[in-house]
Design a protein around this motif. Sequence first.
Motif, PDB file in Angstrom:
ATOM      1  N   LYS A  84      18.422  48.312 -52.906  1.00  0.00           N
ATOM      2  CA  LYS A  84      19.466  49.259 -53.323  1.00  0.00           C
ATOM      3  C   LYS A  84      20.716  48.494 -53.770  1.00  0.00           C
ATOM      4  O   LYS A  84      20.986  47.406 -53.264  1.00  0.00           O
ATOM      5  N   PRO A  85      21.500  49.081 -54.698  1.00  0.00           N
ATOM      6  CA  PRO A  85      22.660  48.357 -55.237  1.00  0.00           C
ATOM      7  C   PRO A  85      23.698  47.986 -54.171  1.00  0.00           C
ATOM      8  O   PRO A  85      24.414  46.991 -54.328  1.00  0.00           O
ATOM      9  N   GLU A  86      23.771  48.743 -53.089  1.00  0.00           N
ATOM     10  CA  GLU A  86      24.803  48.428 -52.087  1.00  0.00           C
ATOM     11  C   GLU A  86      24.413  47.268 -51.158  1.00  0.00           C
ATOM     12  O   GLU A  86      25.222  46.804 -50.360  1.00  0.00           O
ATOM     13  N   ALA A  87      23.186  46.777 -51.263  1.00  0.00           N
ATOM     14  CA  ALA A  87      22.770  45.650 -50.416  1.00  0.00           C
ATOM     15  C   ALA A  87      23.473  44.370 -50.863  1.00  0.00           C
ATOM     16  O   ALA A  87      23.608  44.109 -52.059  1.00  0.00           O
ATOM     17  N   ARG A  88      23.947  43.574 -49.908  1.00  0.00           N
ATOM     18  CA  ARG A  88      24.629  42.305 -50.239  1.00  0.00           C
ATOM     19  C   ARG A  88      23.956  41.096 -49.610  1.00  0.00           C
ATOM     20  O   ARG A  88      24.095  39.980 -50.102  1.00  0.00           O
ATOM     21  N   PHE A  89      23.261  41.299 -48.511  1.00  0.00           N
ATOM     22  CA  PHE A  89      22.664  40.175 -47.790  1.00  0.00           C
ATOM     23  C   PHE A  89      21.221  40.466 -47.396  1.00  0.00           C
ATOM     24  O   PHE A  89      20.842  41.625 -47.237  1.00  0.00           O
ATOM     25  N   VAL A  90      20.469  39.384 -47.217  1.00  0.00           N
ATOM     26  CA  VAL A  90      19.133  39.482 -46.638  1.00  0.00           C
ATOM     27  C   VAL A  90      19.216  38.883 -45.239  1.00  0.00           C
ATOM     28  O   VAL A  90      19.668  37.742 -45.074  1.00  0.00           O
ATOM     29  N   VAL A  91      18.805  39.654 -44.231  1.00  0.00           N
ATOM     30  CA  VAL A  91      18.765  39.148 -42.856  1.00  0.00           C
ATOM     31  C   VAL A  91      17.307  38.874 -42.488  1.00  0.00           C
ATOM     32  O   VAL A  91      16.429  39.702 -42.743  1.00  0.00           O
ATOM     33  N   PHE A  92      17.060  37.681 -41.928  1.00  0.00           N
ATOM     34  CA  PHE A  92      15.728  37.317 -41.451  1.00  0.00           C
ATOM     35  C   PHE A  92      15.696  37.467 -39.939  1.00  0.00           C
ATOM     36  O   PHE A  92      16.479  36.826 -39.238  1.00  0.00           O
ATOM     37  N   HIS A  93      14.804  38.307 -39.443  1.00  0.00           N
ATOM     38  CA  HIS A  93      14.631  38.467 -37.997  1.00  0.00           C
ATOM     39  C   HIS A  93      13.422  37.633 -37.582  1.00  0.00           C
ATOM     40  O   HIS A  93      12.380  37.678 -38.240  1.00  0.00           O
ATOM     41  N   CYS A  94      13.562  36.887 -36.489  1.00  0.00           N
ATOM     42  CA  CYS A  94      12.515  35.940 -36.081  1.00  0.00           C
ATOM     43  C   CYS A  94      11.904  36.327 -34.734  1.00  0.00           C
ATOM     44  O   CYS A  94      12.521  37.042 -33.945  1.00  0.00           O
ATOM     45  N   TYR A  95      10.714  35.809 -34.496  1.00  0.00           N
ATOM     46  CA  TYR A  95      10.018  36.082 -33.229  1.00  0.00           C
ATOM     47  C   TYR A  95      10.585  35.288 -32.054  1.00  0.00           C
ATOM     48  O   TYR A  95      10.504  35.734 -30.920  1.00  0.00           O
ATOM     49  N   ASP A  96      11.107  34.087 -32.307  1.00  0.00           N
ATOM     50  CA  ASP A  96      11.464  33.196 -31.198  1.00  0.00           C
ATOM     51  C   ASP A  96      12.842  33.503 -30.624  1.00  0.00           C
ATOM     52  O   ASP A  96      13.820  33.673 -31.331  1.00  0.00           O
ATOM     53  N   SER A  97      12.892  33.551 -29.294  1.00  0.00           N
ATOM     54  CA  SER A  97      14.171  33.715 -28.600  1.00  0.00           C
ATOM     55  C   SER A  97      14.729  32.358 -28.246  1.00  0.00           C
ATOM     56  O   SER A  97      13.998  31.439 -27.924  1.00  0.00           O
ATOM     57  N   MET A  98      16.054  32.258 -28.321  1.00  0.00           N
ATOM     58  CA  MET A  98      16.734  31.014 -27.997  1.00  0.00           C
ATOM     59  C   MET A  98      17.460  31.202 -26.672  1.00  0.00           C
ATOM     60  O   MET A  98      18.176  32.184 -26.487  1.00  0.00           O
ATOM     61  N   ASN A  99      17.284  30.234 -25.779  1.00  0.00           N
ATOM     62  CA  ASN A  99      17.900  30.353 -24.461  1.00  0.00           C
ATOM     63  C   ASN A  99      19.355  29.905 -24.514  1.00  0.00           C
ATOM     64  O   ASN A  99      19.651  28.786 -24.926  1.00  0.00           O
ATOM     65  N   LEU A 100      20.254  30.795 -24.113  1.00  0.00           N
ATOM     66  CA  LEU A 100      21.676  30.445 -24.118  1.00  0.00           C
ATOM     67  C   LEU A 100      22.211  30.310 -22.696  1.00  0.00           C
ATOM     68  O   LEU A 100      23.367  30.607 -22.425  1.00  0.00           O
ATOM     69  N   GLY A 101      21.360  29.857 -21.778  1.00  0.00           N
ATOM     70  CA  GLY A 101      21.790  29.668 -20.395  1.00  0.00           C
ATOM     71  C   GLY A 101      22.182  30.980 -19.761  1.00  0.00           C
ATOM     72  O   GLY A 101      21.430  31.947 -19.818  1.00  0.00           O
ATOM     73  N   LEU A 102      23.406  31.021 -19.233  1.00  0.00           N
ATOM     74  CA  LEU A 102      23.836  32.199 -18.479  1.00  0.00           C
ATOM     75  C   LEU A 102      23.880  33.464 -19.322  1.00  0.00           C
ATOM     76  O   LEU A 102      23.680  34.568 -18.835  1.00  0.00           O
ATOM     77  N   SER A 103      24.126  33.320 -20.634  1.00  0.00           N
ATOM     78  CA  SER A 103      24.189  34.519 -21.485  1.00  0.00           C
ATOM     79  C   SER A 103      22.806  35.049 -21.831  1.00  0.00           C
ATOM     80  O   SER A 103      22.689  36.006 -22.592  1.00  0.00           O
TER      81      SER A 103
END
Length: 263
Positions: free
Chosen positions: A159-178
């Motif tokens: 659609k014309p209003e789209a500006r970005f492509v976001v890629f969603h991935c399967y892998d989770s990244m561990n951010l420790g306490l968060s």
Amino acid sequence: MSKFIINRRKFLTIAGVAASAVPLSGCDAFDGFLSGQSPVRDFLASANGLTYRAHRMLIGADTLAPEFSTSEIRQGQRPNGSTDPVDADYLALKETAFAGYRLAVGGLVEKPVSFSLDELRNMPARTQITRHDCVEGWSCIAKWTGVQLSRVLDEAKVKPEARFVVFHCYDSMNLGLSGAVPYYESIDLIDARHPQTILAYGNNDQALPVANGAPLRVRIERQLGYKMAKYIKGIELVSTLAPFGSGKGGFWEDLGYEWYGGI
Ligand SMILES: Nc1nc2c(c(=O)[nH]1)N[C@H]1C(S)=C(S)[C@@H](COP(=O)(O)O)O[C@H]1N2
Ligand SMILES: [Mo]
């Protein structure tokens, strides 16, 4: 990261001199920014804005990243970041050699679609031998085969209003306490439609290995390695990056990297 910023600024100065003979709209505002007297200074007041605009003004939308010959491939693509995701939905797919995989394409599109790996492989393929540069200080020349992202986007009708492509991935990244957060990335539609931007299912004439993002990863050859999402689950067309992660457009960007990782 500071090393890269300095390199880009050097590039800018050189490129600015080289480009001064050709008409280039926006050049004045740009020079004004560099001398610190321009009203647009606030708008450009980040290294990121500077490099993004510099690349977009001085490098054509379709300028190709260098491609290499087979003899310049010296070793396999060095795996980095996630190399063996343990997320349940990924493990289930891996068990069946990704037979049940479907790439979902949604968001701001006329026709949300999904593709099996066979469907992607049956679309016109592009093979390119390119150099991958990681901010950690290594580079690797490898051969990548896949379908141009632009072809996939055209199937879904952006659609014309789209500006970005976001890629969603399967892998989770561990951010420790968060806790753990899924890897994600984003690019603008100029890079998304660039001829060398491919959804790769092949590496060095083999099926893409798990370590390098099987079954599907993106190649964005004019940017740094962290932009090139592996283990892609889905693609979303959006008008703003605010709703994802901390709103900076990618896993590493949320931790401080620049959104535009141009090289
Ligand atoms: N999903 C996902 N994509 C990712 C990463 C990751 O950890 N997870 N790491 C990034 C980084 S920092 C680099 S350098 C490249 C590494 O790709 P490679 O393993 O094929 O060398 O993938 C990028 N894409
Ligand atoms: Mo990287």
